[in-house]
Design a protein around this motif. Structure first.
Motif: not given
Lengths: 188, 81
Positions: A34-35, A113-114, A122-123, A125-127, A129-130, A176-177, A180, A184
């Motif tokens: 998926f990622k 992140p937790e 967050l998921n 946003i991570l998706k 970005a990647i 990626l940094r 995000l 963050f």
């Protein structure tokens, strides 16, 4: 039953052992696919093709590497192949290395992140970005940093030289940094 | 590789991106570590790269029941449930 025993039984034609191996790894393979494949349909298709390869070639599996390592390699190659045949998706260019690190944008990331994951945002946003990363950068980042492959193993899995792996990893991390950074920096 | 100049923040940030998780015993790495210990900006950058990686490690997409069923059907293993 231990994995080695399951593999041995599957190699002898035990379908229940084969099904157990599939169930043992389906979550990991799906999550990884998926990622790097970018969406649900592609991830499901890649997962099916990956396990089909496993079923077809389980008898030849020597056990020199971990089964998980072999599965990640198949997923990576499958996703890269799909990405090459579908060039419609535009990715961010990472050629301008200087632009990737801007000292003025360095802020203190105070949130874990937790904690951010708790609100479910967050998921996404991570998706996002990647997904902006070119496929080969995405695969290198996922194998090396997330799955814990060594630089050499990542190179073998992706047919890239060690310097090429390092260069892609460097740029993927910095990119990626940056993506995000807003989340963050201000997520507290 | 011998360096005649002290590393700048940019050098350190590049190095963090290049070598996080690698063996850091070369003379260049020692200089980088010395800089990192004293530089607030580079410490923040180092921390942010680590959090980036950690975020992707904890980001998990769950397989659906349908996807599992489709997989077992596709492989002809549906009777082994």
């Amino acid at each position: 039953m231990e994995e080695k025993e399951l593999i041995k039984k599957a190699q002898e034609g035990d379908r229940n052992a084969l099904a157990k191996l599939v169930k043992q790894y389906e979550q990991t393979v799906y999550n990884f696919a998926f990622k790097i494949c970018r969406d649900k349909e592609r991830a499901e298709h890649t997962m099916q093709e990956t396990f089909l390869s496993m079923v077809k070639s389980i008898k030849q599996f020597s056990g020199k590497s971990k089964l998980s390592t072999w599965l990640y390699t198949v997923v990576s190659n499958h996703c890269l192949m799909m990405a090459r045949s579908n060039k419609k998706h535009l990715h961010t260019s990472l050629d301008d290395e200087d632009a990737l690190i801007d000292e003025k944008s360095i802020t203190d990331w105070n949130v874990s992140p937790e904690k951010l994951a708790e609100n479910g945002e967050l998921n996404e946003i991570l998706k996002e970005a990647i997904n902006k990363l070119p496929p080969d950068y995405r695969v290198v980042f996922m194998l090396r940093d997330v799955q814990g492959f060594s630089t050499e193993e990542t190179g073998e899995a992706t047919n890239l030289s060690v310097p090429a792996v390092k260069s892609r990893l460097h740029r993927a991390r910095a990119f990626l940094r940056n993506e995000l950074n807003n989340t963050f920096s201000y997520g507290t | 590789m011998v360096h005649n100049h002290k590393p700048t923040c940019k050098d350190v940030m590049n190095h963090i991106c290049d070598n996080l998780g690698e063996d850091l015993d070369s003379p260049k790495c020692t200089e980088i570590k010395n800089h990192l210990e004293q530089c607030d900006t580079c410490q923040k950058y180092h921390k942010s790269i680590e959090i980036t990686i950690q975020s992707y490690k904890t980001y998990e997409v769950k397989i659906t029941d349908d996807a599992h069923k489709n997989l077992m059907d596709f492989l002809g293993l549906e009777d082994c449930e």
